[in-house]
Design an enzyme around this catalytic site. Structure first.
Site, PDB file in Angstrom:
ATOM      1  N   LYS A  74       0.841  -1.198   0.000  1.00  0.00           N
ATOM      2  CA  LYS A  74       0.000   0.000   0.000  1.00  0.00           C
ATOM      3  C   LYS A  74       0.878   1.252   0.000  1.00  0.00           C
ATOM      4  O   LYS A  74       0.695   2.151  -0.794  1.00  0.00           O
ATOM      5  CB  LYS A  74      -0.919  -0.032   1.223  1.00  0.00           C
ATOM      6  CG  LYS A  74      -1.790   1.175   1.385  1.00  0.00           C
ATOM      7  CD  LYS A  74      -2.744   1.031   2.561  1.00  0.00           C
ATOM      8  CE  LYS A  74      -3.399   2.368   2.862  1.00  0.00           C
ATOM      9  NZ  LYS A  74      -4.344   2.315   3.966  1.00  0.00           N
ATOM     10  N   GLU A  80      10.569  -4.644   4.518  1.00  0.00           N
ATOM     11  CA  GLU A  80      10.658  -6.056   4.113  1.00  0.00           C
ATOM     12  C   GLU A  80      10.332  -6.203   2.621  1.00  0.00           C
ATOM     13  O   GLU A  80      11.045  -6.868   1.860  1.00  0.00           O
ATOM     14  CB  GLU A  80       9.657  -6.908   4.910  1.00  0.00           C
ATOM     15  CG  GLU A  80       9.978  -7.067   6.377  1.00  0.00           C
ATOM     16  CD  GLU A  80       9.314  -6.007   7.248  1.00  0.00           C
ATOM     17  OE1 GLU A  80       9.023  -4.896   6.733  1.00  0.00           O
ATOM     18  OE2 GLU A  80       9.091  -6.285   8.435  1.00  0.00           O
ATOM     19  N   GLY A 111      -4.788  -1.728   4.938  1.00  0.00           N
ATOM     20  CA  GLY A 111      -3.967  -2.835   4.448  1.00  0.00           C
ATOM     21  C   GLY A 111      -4.605  -4.196   4.691  1.00  0.00           C
ATOM     22  O   GLY A 111      -4.668  -5.045   3.799  1.00  0.00           O
ATOM     23  N   ARG A 112      -5.097  -4.431   5.917  1.00  0.00           N
ATOM     24  CA  ARG A 112      -5.635  -5.764   6.249  1.00  0.00           C
ATOM     25  C   ARG A 112      -7.049  -5.967   5.717  1.00  0.00           C
ATOM     26  O   ARG A 112      -7.637  -7.017   5.931  1.00  0.00           O
ATOM     27  CB  ARG A 112      -5.571  -5.985   7.754  1.00  0.00           C
ATOM     28  CG  ARG A 112      -6.180  -4.898   8.605  1.00  0.00           C
ATOM     29  CD  ARG A 112      -5.770  -5.022  10.064  1.00  0.00           C
ATOM     30  NE  ARG A 112      -6.233  -3.897  10.868  1.00  0.00           N
ATOM     31  CZ  ARG A 112      -5.594  -2.745  11.013  1.00  0.00           C
ATOM     32  NH1 ARG A 112      -4.439  -2.552  10.392  1.00  0.00           N
ATOM     33  NH2 ARG A 112      -6.078  -1.777  11.775  1.00  0.00           N
ATOM     34  N   GLU A 147      -4.575  -6.750  14.887  1.00  0.00           N
ATOM     35  CA  GLU A 147      -4.066  -5.431  14.499  1.00  0.00           C
ATOM     36  C   GLU A 147      -5.201  -4.401  14.556  1.00  0.00           C
ATOM     37  O   GLU A 147      -4.969  -3.216  14.760  1.00  0.00           O
ATOM     38  CB  GLU A 147      -3.442  -5.471  13.098  1.00  0.00           C
ATOM     39  CG  GLU A 147      -2.463  -4.332  12.841  1.00  0.00           C
ATOM     40  CD  GLU A 147      -1.708  -4.449  11.513  1.00  0.00           C
ATOM     41  OE1 GLU A 147      -2.312  -4.212  10.457  1.00  0.00           O
ATOM     42  OE2 GLU A 147      -0.507  -4.759  11.538  1.00  0.00           O
ATOM     43  N   HIS A 149      -4.577 -33.583  17.193  1.00  0.00           N
ATOM     44  CA  HIS A 149      -3.432 -34.410  17.582  1.00  0.00           C
ATOM     45  C   HIS A 149      -2.273 -33.543  18.054  1.00  0.00           C
ATOM     46  O   HIS A 149      -1.128 -33.993  18.081  1.00  0.00           O
ATOM     47  CB  HIS A 149      -3.029 -35.296  16.401  1.00  0.00           C
ATOM     48  CG  HIS A 149      -4.155 -36.192  15.988  1.00  0.00           C
ATOM     49  ND1 HIS A 149      -4.392 -37.420  16.562  1.00  0.00           N
ATOM     50  CD2 HIS A 149      -5.174 -35.995  15.113  1.00  0.00           C
ATOM     51  CE1 HIS A 149      -5.478 -37.959  16.030  1.00  0.00           C
ATOM     52  NE2 HIS A 149      -5.980 -37.103  15.151  1.00  0.00           N
ATOM     53  N   LYS A 173       9.428  -0.931  14.350  1.00  0.00           N
ATOM     54  CA  LYS A 173      10.015  -0.527  13.058  1.00  0.00           C
ATOM     55  C   LYS A 173      11.110   0.511  13.290  1.00  0.00           C
ATOM     56  O   LYS A 173      12.193   0.442  12.716  1.00  0.00           O
ATOM     57  CB  LYS A 173       8.943   0.113  12.164  1.00  0.00           C
ATOM     58  CG  LYS A 173       7.972  -0.853  11.513  1.00  0.00           C
ATOM     59  CD  LYS A 173       7.069  -0.075  10.545  1.00  0.00           C
ATOM     60  CE  LYS A 173       5.862  -0.872  10.126  1.00  0.00           C
ATOM     61  NZ  LYS A 173       4.894  -0.088   9.359  1.00  0.00           N
TER      62      LYS A 173
END
Ligand code: F6P
Length: 531
Positions: free
Chosen positions: A194, A200, A252-253, A338, A369, A497
């Site tokens: 965005k 990253e 963003g999410r 978030e 399991h 950050k």
């Protein structure tokens, strides 16, 4: 209203959920939308509790806030932005106004551009140096990764386009593993960010560009970008014809419905992608129209609030009995944590109740399991959220799917019913006696009375996935309004950050003595071993 709920909880907390299971409860304590059903009968919520919970919606004016969101008001108050991911799936819902202008013409034009590009990539009209695109690599992180990665996996049975890969982590192991299996001549790299500043993503994008440049004459021609920043995508060297833009009113999410969903669209094709949008739109219509007690997102949110803020159960397990939803828990971790992991309310005051829950999970039956032991017999109560389809996509293996469904239903039943000491004794009475029988039996007791909800649907197709994701988005919205937080900012990611940027010169060799003793010690340890 909170006081009333707490009093109600005190009054009912020691009763057994199983005692509430009178005929008709299954129908009363459910909400449906189309062919999807939320069963919340296996909780300790009764009619009075539900009324009190619905009262929270009225007290917080969720309806008013909902109208403000769909109407384009700047409900993301700390960033002064509208929250309009719903516009991205508003295929035929009419104008959506932001600051006096209808945003739909641009939304639909971008969708058409994406569809043309996706068709070209899938059909071969857009070809790399190798003459066709066999692999698509989406480089992004957080909302620019989790949504499309989750959805590409969820809709694997509909995947008829090039292979899709996702690179997110700045750990070079991630990008290296993906690039190792791709041929640069036949790969399209999509840089999804965005802001187009995320360290990253930009680091991985540069690594991919260098990799492409070693084998391809015009590496930039095999890159596309998904971003709100025209300037930054141009500076990176990506031609504007392959830049798909969106506005800052898409968080963003919440962004997989628009350009950030390009990898999904290339994987499943534009028609299936539209079906996904239609599913989201159907949930928007339901969320705005249904009465609260019939409203699936509202009820899912209220059940969550009951368990977390009222009963004090701090975590919630999301357990899809649908292997293709294996990335759903990770996706929901960002969407929910978030969004509602906030300690102050909209006006800046400390939150008077707990923030949103810790969300975690894995698909069933695998989790059975692994960690279900703790869910069944651990000392903490963990409300569970099961998802299950009537049918899988493997028609010839439907009997195996039935075994999956039996397991899902068995788990919610076992959590509710438990197994008392008498029954446990009966299980081992032929093997032990006396004190040893008591000891052995106690290990086999399940206290039960553990709540769960189940979301059931016919099959996980693109439309249904759209409904499910929009359902969770609106659940977050409702929870956020009731808690009084801003669900649409994420200041909590900033400090890390900033400190990472400050630490970079130190890990590269600068003096670490100004750092706290632990951090300096860790730097020293790692330096001594090759950092
Ligand atoms: O750091 C958090 C965050 O801003 C998320 O909210 C977002 O989804 C992610 O980073 C990626 O951001 P971008 O799409 O701008 O690269």
């Amino acid at each position: 209203m909170w006081d009333g709920l707490r009093k109600h909880h005190e009054a009912v907390k020691s009763r057994q959920i199983s005692d509430l299971m009178v005929a008709g409860r299954g129908e009363d304590f459910r909400a449906t939308v189309g062919d999807m059903m939320l069963d919340y009968a296996k909780t300790n919520i009764d009619a009075e509790g539900r009324d009190l919970l619905v009262g929270l919606l009225e007290q917080a004016d969720v309806a008013g806030r909902r109208a403000a969101m769909f109407g384009g008001a700047a409900i993301n108050e700390t960033e002064g932005r509208a929250v309009l991911h719903t516009a991205l799936r508003n295929l035929d819902g009419g104008p959506v106004m932001v600051d006096g202008a209808d945003v739909m013409p641009d939304v639909l034009a971008t969708l058409a551009d994406m569809e043309a590009f996706a068709a070209d990539v899938r059909g071969g009209a857009f070809a790399g140096q190798g003459g066709k695109i066999t692999d698509v690599v989406n480089i992004g992180i957080g909302g620019s990764d989790l949504g499309p990665a989750m959805a590409v996996k969820a809709l694997a049975p509909y995947h008829d386009g090039p292979r899709c890969h996702f690179v997110s982590n700045v750990d070079p192991a991630d990008v290296a593993e993906v690039l190792r299996v791709c041929d640069p001549a036949t790969t399209l790299v999509i840089v999804a960010s965005k802001t187009f500043t995320t360290i990253e993503t930009m680091t991985n994008a540069r690594t991919a560009m260098a990799w492409m440049g070693e084998a391809v004459a015009e590496p930039g021609a095999q890159f596309a970008a998904l971003s709100t920043s025209e300037e930054k995508t141009a500076a990176f060297g990506i031609d504007q014809s392959r830049v798909f833009g969106f506005e800052d009113w898409v968080g963003g999410r919440y962004s997989m419905w628009g350009p950030i969903g390009l990898s999904l669209m290339i994987a499943i094709g534009p028609d299936a992608f539209r079906a996904f949008l239609r599913g989201g739109q159907a949930m928007d219509v339901h969320f705005q129209a249904a009465e609260w007690a019939e409203n699936v997102p509202a009820m899912l949110a209220l059940v969550g609030i009951w368990h977390n803020q009222v009963c004090g159960h701090a975590t919630r397990a999301v357990l899809p009995y649908d292997n293709n939803l294996s990335r759903l828990p990770a996706y929901l971790q960002q969407l929910e944590m978030e969004s509602n992991g906030k300690g102050v309310s909209m006006d800046g005051a400390d939150l008077a109740v707990e923030s949103g829950p810790v969300v975690w999970g894995e698909p069933g039956t695998n989790g059975q399991h692994a960690f279900y032991q703790l869910i069944h017999q651990g000392t903490r109560v963990i409300p569970c959220e099961f998802l299950v389809a009537a049918r899988g996509h493997e028609d010839d293996l439907h009997h195996q799917h039935q075994l999956l469904v039996a397991n899902c239903l068995a788990q919610s039943e076992a959590l509710m019913m438990g197994r008392d000491l008498d029954e446990a004794r009966g299980k081992v009475a032929d093997k032990f006696e006396g004190a040893e029988l008591e000891r052995q039996a106690r290990h086999r007791v399940f206290k039960g009375n553990r709540p769960s909800v189940t979301l059931a649907y016919p099959t996980l197709d693109p439309f249904m996935l759209g409904q499910i994701i929009a359902l969770y988005e609106h659940r977050v919205f409702v929870e956020g309004v009731v808690l009084g937080v801003n669900s649409y900012d994420q200041w909590g990611v900033e400090l890390g950050k900033e400190l990472a940027t400050a630490l970079q010169p130190i890990v590269e060799g600068a003096d670490a003595s100004g750092k706290d003793a632990s951090t300096a010690g860790l730097v020293g340890f790692l330096r001594g071993r090759g950092l």
